[in-house]
Design a protein around this motif. Structure first.
Motif, PDB file in Angstrom:
ATOM      1  N   ASN A 125      -6.371  -3.187   1.418  1.00 51.16           N
ATOM      2  CA  ASN A 125      -5.168  -3.654   0.714  1.00 51.16           C
ATOM      3  C   ASN A 125      -4.564  -2.464  -0.012  1.00 51.16           C
ATOM      4  O   ASN A 125      -5.104  -1.991  -1.012  1.00 51.16           O
ATOM      5  CB  ASN A 125      -5.514  -4.762  -0.292  1.00 51.16           C
ATOM      6  N   VAL A 126      -3.451  -1.991   0.519  1.00 54.48           N
ATOM      7  CA  VAL A 126      -2.901  -0.731   0.013  1.00 54.48           C
ATOM      8  C   VAL A 126      -1.390  -0.827  -0.139  1.00 54.48           C
ATOM      9  O   VAL A 126      -0.687  -1.263   0.767  1.00 54.48           O
ATOM     10  CB  VAL A 126      -3.230   0.434   0.975  1.00 54.48           C
ATOM     11  N   MET A 127      -0.906  -0.407  -1.306  1.00 57.88           N
ATOM     12  CA  MET A 127       0.530  -0.321  -1.547  1.00 57.88           C
ATOM     13  C   MET A 127       0.896   1.153  -1.721  1.00 57.88           C
ATOM     14  O   MET A 127       0.355   1.840  -2.594  1.00 57.88           O
ATOM     15  CB  MET A 127       0.894  -1.096  -2.818  1.00 57.88           C
ATOM     16  N   PHE A 128       1.783   1.646  -0.859  1.00 53.94           N
ATOM     17  CA  PHE A 128       2.266   3.027  -0.958  1.00 53.94           C
ATOM     18  C   PHE A 128       3.711   3.006  -1.418  1.00 53.94           C
ATOM     19  O   PHE A 128       4.569   2.438  -0.740  1.00 53.94           O
ATOM     20  CB  PHE A 128       2.152   3.710   0.417  1.00 53.94           C
ATOM     21  N   LEU A 129       3.990   3.586  -2.573  1.00 54.66           N
ATOM     22  CA  LEU A 129       5.376   3.709  -3.014  1.00 54.66           C
ATOM     23  C   LEU A 129       5.995   4.901  -2.295  1.00 54.66           C
ATOM     24  O   LEU A 129       5.648   6.052  -2.553  1.00 54.66           O
ATOM     25  CB  LEU A 129       5.463   3.912  -4.534  1.00 54.66           C
ATOM     26  N   LYS A 130       6.895   4.583  -1.366  1.00 57.93           N
ATOM     27  CA  LYS A 130       7.506   5.620  -0.517  1.00 57.93           C
ATOM     28  C   LYS A 130       8.672   6.255  -1.264  1.00 57.93           C
ATOM     29  O   LYS A 130       9.714   5.633  -1.428  1.00 57.93           O
ATOM     30  CB  LYS A 130       7.969   4.966   0.789  1.00 57.93           C
ATOM     31  N   THR A 131       8.463   7.474  -1.731  1.00 54.62           N
ATOM     32  CA  THR A 131       9.520   8.202  -2.440  1.00 54.62           C
ATOM     33  C   THR A 131      10.375   8.963  -1.414  1.00 54.62           C
ATOM     34  O   THR A 131       9.977   9.112  -0.263  1.00 54.62           O
ATOM     35  CB  THR A 131       8.889   9.165  -3.453  1.00 54.62           C
ATOM     36  N   HIS A 132      11.533   9.460  -1.833  1.00 58.05           N
ATOM     37  CA  HIS A 132      12.480  10.072  -0.893  1.00 58.05           C
ATOM     38  C   HIS A 132      12.273  11.576  -0.737  1.00 58.05           C
ATOM     39  O   HIS A 132      12.094  12.283  -1.722  1.00 58.05           O
ATOM     40  CB  HIS A 132      13.921   9.802  -1.349  1.00 58.05           C
ATOM     41  N   LYS A 133      12.325  12.045   0.512  1.00 56.51           N
ATOM     42  CA  LYS A 133      12.250  13.478   0.845  1.00 56.51           C
ATOM     43  C   LYS A 133      10.954  14.114   0.342  1.00 56.51           C
ATOM     44  O   LYS A 133      10.956  15.207  -0.208  1.00 56.51           O
ATOM     45  CB  LYS A 133      13.466  14.258   0.292  1.00 56.51           C
ATOM     46  N   THR A 134       9.844  13.404   0.516  1.00 57.31           N
ATOM     47  CA  THR A 134       8.552  13.899   0.005  1.00 57.31           C
ATOM     48  C   THR A 134       7.466  13.841   1.081  1.00 57.31           C
ATOM     49  O   THR A 134       6.291  13.674   0.741  1.00 57.31           O
ATOM     50  CB  THR A 134       8.084  13.012  -1.164  1.00 57.31           C
ATOM     51  N   ALA A 135       7.849  13.944   2.344  1.00 55.40           N
ATOM     52  CA  ALA A 135       6.898  13.767   3.460  1.00 55.40           C
ATOM     53  C   ALA A 135       6.417  12.316   3.558  1.00 55.40           C
ATOM     54  O   ALA A 135       5.419  12.020   4.201  1.00 55.40           O
ATOM     55  CB  ALA A 135       5.687  14.706   3.340  1.00 55.40           C
ATOM     56  N   SER A 136       7.158  11.411   2.920  1.00 62.02           N
ATOM     57  CA  SER A 136       6.699  10.016   2.867  1.00 62.02           C
ATOM     58  C   SER A 136       6.852   9.289   4.202  1.00 62.02           C
ATOM     59  O   SER A 136       6.166   8.303   4.450  1.00 62.02           O
ATOM     60  CB  SER A 136       7.438   9.248   1.766  1.00 62.02           C
ATOM     61  N   SER A 137       7.732   9.770   5.088  1.00 57.60           N
ATOM     62  CA  SER A 137       7.842   9.138   6.408  1.00 57.60           C
ATOM     63  C   SER A 137       6.580   9.396   7.228  1.00 57.60           C
ATOM     64  O   SER A 137       6.159   8.566   8.031  1.00 57.60           O
ATOM     65  CB  SER A 137       9.065   9.667   7.175  1.00 57.60           C
ATOM     66  N   THR A 138       5.988  10.566   7.014  1.00 54.55           N
ATOM     67  CA  THR A 138       4.723  10.880   7.684  1.00 54.55           C
ATOM     68  C   THR A 138       3.619   9.956   7.162  1.00 54.55           C
ATOM     69  O   THR A 138       2.808   9.439   7.928  1.00 54.55           O
ATOM     70  CB  THR A 138       4.365  12.365   7.463  1.00 54.55           C
ATOM     71  N   ASN A 163       8.704  -2.019  -9.003  1.00 50.91           N
ATOM     72  CA  ASN A 163       8.808  -3.062 -10.015  1.00 50.91           C
ATOM     73  C   ASN A 163       7.452  -3.782 -10.005  1.00 50.91           C
ATOM     74  O   ASN A 163       7.242  -4.696  -9.204  1.00 50.91           O
ATOM     75  CB  ASN A 163       9.947  -4.018  -9.624  1.00 50.91           C
ATOM     76  N   PRO A 164       6.505  -3.334 -10.842  1.00 48.86           N
ATOM     77  CA  PRO A 164       5.110  -3.774 -10.703  1.00 48.86           C
ATOM     78  C   PRO A 164       4.915  -5.285 -10.678  1.00 48.86           C
ATOM     79  O   PRO A 164       4.192  -5.801  -9.830  1.00 48.86           O
ATOM     80  CB  PRO A 164       4.389  -3.134 -11.890  1.00 48.86           C
ATOM     81  N   SER A 165       5.593  -6.020 -11.568  1.00 49.93           N
ATOM     82  CA  SER A 165       5.317  -7.464 -11.645  1.00 49.93           C
ATOM     83  C   SER A 165       5.716  -8.178 -10.355  1.00 49.93           C
ATOM     84  O   SER A 165       5.056  -9.121  -9.919  1.00 49.93           O
ATOM     85  CB  SER A 165       6.040  -8.078 -12.843  1.00 49.93           C
ATOM     86  N   GLU A 166       6.790  -7.708  -9.698  1.00 51.29           N
ATOM     87  CA  GLU A 166       7.224  -8.338  -8.446  1.00 51.29           C
ATOM     88  C   GLU A 166       6.344  -7.903  -7.271  1.00 51.29           C
ATOM     89  O   GLU A 166       6.042  -8.708  -6.391  1.00 51.29           O
ATOM     90  CB  GLU A 166       8.700  -8.018  -8.171  1.00 51.29           C
ATOM     91  N   VAL A 167       5.928  -6.642  -7.274  1.00 47.19           N
ATOM     92  CA  VAL A 167       5.029  -6.180  -6.204  1.00 47.19           C
ATOM     93  C   VAL A 167       3.716  -6.964  -6.275  1.00 47.19           C
ATOM     94  O   VAL A 167       3.144  -7.345  -5.251  1.00 47.19           O
ATOM     95  CB  VAL A 167       4.772  -4.657  -6.300  1.00 47.19           C
ATOM     96  N   GLN A 168       3.257  -7.246  -7.488  1.00 47.68           N
ATOM     97  CA  GLN A 168       1.994  -7.989  -7.657  1.00 47.68           C
ATOM     98  C   GLN A 168       2.067  -9.409  -7.106  1.00 47.68           C
ATOM     99  O   GLN A 168       1.039  -9.991  -6.756  1.00 47.68           O
ATOM    100  CB  GLN A 168       1.597  -8.006  -9.140  1.00 47.68           C
ATOM    101  N   LYS A 169       3.267  -9.963  -7.023  1.00 43.33           N
ATOM    102  CA  LYS A 169       3.401 -11.302  -6.427  1.00 43.33           C
ATOM    103  C   LYS A 169       3.122 -11.256  -4.923  1.00 43.33           C
ATOM    104  O   LYS A 169       2.775 -12.262  -4.314  1.00 43.33           O
ATOM    105  CB  LYS A 169       4.832 -11.837  -6.635  1.00 43.33           C
ATOM    106  N   VAL A 170       3.325 -10.074  -4.330  1.00 41.62           N
ATOM    107  CA  VAL A 170       3.207  -9.931  -2.882  1.00 41.62           C
ATOM    108  C   VAL A 170       1.827  -9.417  -2.483  1.00 41.62           C
ATOM    109  O   VAL A 170       1.277  -9.801  -1.454  1.00 41.62           O
ATOM    110  CB  VAL A 170       4.304  -8.956  -2.360  1.00 41.62           C
ATOM    111  N   MET A 171       1.266  -8.546  -3.315  1.00 42.79           N
ATOM    112  CA  MET A 171       0.019  -7.878  -2.948  1.00 42.79           C
ATOM    113  C   MET A 171      -1.170  -8.456  -3.724  1.00 42.79           C
ATOM    114  O   MET A 171      -1.031  -8.851  -4.882  1.00 42.79           O
ATOM    115  CB  MET A 171       0.128  -6.371  -3.213  1.00 42.79           C
ATOM    116  N   ALA A 172      -2.333  -8.464  -3.070  1.00 40.64           N
ATOM    117  CA  ALA A 172      -3.547  -9.029  -3.676  1.00 40.64           C
ATOM    118  C   ALA A 172      -3.938  -8.259  -4.938  1.00 40.64           C
ATOM    119  O   ALA A 172      -3.551  -7.111  -5.135  1.00 40.64           O
ATOM    120  CB  ALA A 172      -4.688  -8.973  -2.664  1.00 40.64           C
TER     121      ALA A 172
END
Length: 335
Positions: free
Chosen positions: A2-15, A72-81
């Motif tokens: 169970n992993v949440m990755f916050l994808k930031t912009h122009k930081t090799a995040s597409s890789t 937005n931590p509280s909303e992400v927590q509704k989705v992730m375990a």
């Protein structure tokens, strides 16, 4: 898993996103994909749970979340375990701003009206209107914005400390794009993954001829103009190396990085006809052409013609650009 990755912009995040998608497929995990076949989770709006396709039905039963969103931590927590592992990646704001400038040149008013990145940095306030903040987010403190904070906030010491503390509480690990291979080894150790889970080909990178050379003055100006991102980067770059010394040690890290690079080279020899990325005009299979943006020439890959089905499948996943991979997973999970 169970992993949440916050994808930031122009930081090799597409890789990193490609690594996450392949991991999800390999272990048959569910991905929190954007609703309505979008490519991001409501970005640049602050994330809400209903931006995820099927959220009403699935609730907290997603394993992986990694498309662009504004945290937005509280909303992400509704989705992730509850036991989800949270991580993100940062990049030195100096190279980040130059990359954003070239990539978003056509979309960002602050960039559009200047000749090149050095001219923009001579007097950013002249080109940058805070009122246009939605169009201009890529022009100032973009990482700060992606983490859910105001990218036009005053650089006040107390405020910055509060934000850094909040980020540390929300995220278990922050990686550094400037040390990408070291970051992948740290991720592998932290998540108990194996080498093939973190193997990658660099995606969404651009040709060298579209890189603009920053003057020494411009580099200093970026630290002041993007001072919130600069503080963010300095803080987590330190904690990154501290973490490595406490967990893996520099000696083992070097061995594992070499191992990763050898494995990567092997795969490139197996998969690719040119052994390296090629410019957009030289990509033979247009279905695997990465999204092109601004003045950047986004590179892609050509696969060898003689691959057996199983190898072809592995190699295709390695080079599949973000938009194509997202819609492929969408079709699989939401037929």
């Amino acid at each position: 898993t169970n992993v949440m990755f916050l994808k930031t912009h122009k930081t090799a995040s597409s890789t990193v996103l490609n690594i996450m998608f392949r991991f999800a497929e390999r272990y048959n995990l569910t991905v929190a994909l954007p609703a309505d076949q979008l490519v991001h989770l409501g970005y640049p709006n602050t994330f809400l749970a209903h931006f995820v396709e099927g959220f009403q039905a699935v609730g907290q039963n997603y394993n992986i979340m990694c498309n662009h969103l504004r945290f937005n931590p509280s909303e992400v927590q509704k989705v992730m375990a509850a036991n989800t592992f949270y991580f993100s990646i940062l990049r030195n704001p100096i190279s980040l701003l130059e990359s954003s400038y070239v990539y978003y040149k056509d979309n960002v008013p602050a960039f559009r009206n200047s000749k090149d990145v050095n001219e923009f940095l001579e007097s950013p306030q002249k080109y940058y209107q805070a009122a246009d903040y939605r169009q201009n987010i890529y022009a100032r403190n973009i990482m700060w914005f992606d983490f859910g904070y105001d990218n036009n906030a005053e650089n006040n010491k107390k405020y910055v400390q509060v934000v850094l503390k909040e980020i540390e509480q929300s995220f278990h690990l922050i990686l550094i794009a400037d040390y990408f291979d070291e970051s992948m080894i740290l991720l592998k150790h932290t998540l108990c993954w194996d080498l093939d889970d973190i193997i990658y080909f660099k995606l969404n990178s651009r040709s060298q001829d579209t890189v603009q050379t920053l003057t020494p003055e411009s580099k200093e100006r970026i630290k002041a103009w993007c001072s919130l991102d600069w503080q963010l980067y300095l803080h987590f770059n330190q904690s990154f190396w501290r973490r490595i010394e406490e967990t893996i040690g520099l000696e083992l890290l070097e061995q594992e990085v070499n191992h990763l690079r050898m494995r990567q080279k092997e795969l490139m020899e197996t998969c690719l006809s040119e052994q390296e990325a090629v410019g957009k005009d030289n990509i033979r299979n247009k279905a695997l052409l990465p999204f092109q943006s601004g003045a950047a020439n986004i590179l892609g890959y050509n696969l060898r013609q003689d691959l057996n089905n199983r190898t072809l499948r592995t190699c295709q996943r390695m080079i599949m650009p973000e938009l194509q991979y997202t819609s492929y997973l969408y079709a699989v999970q939401h037929p």
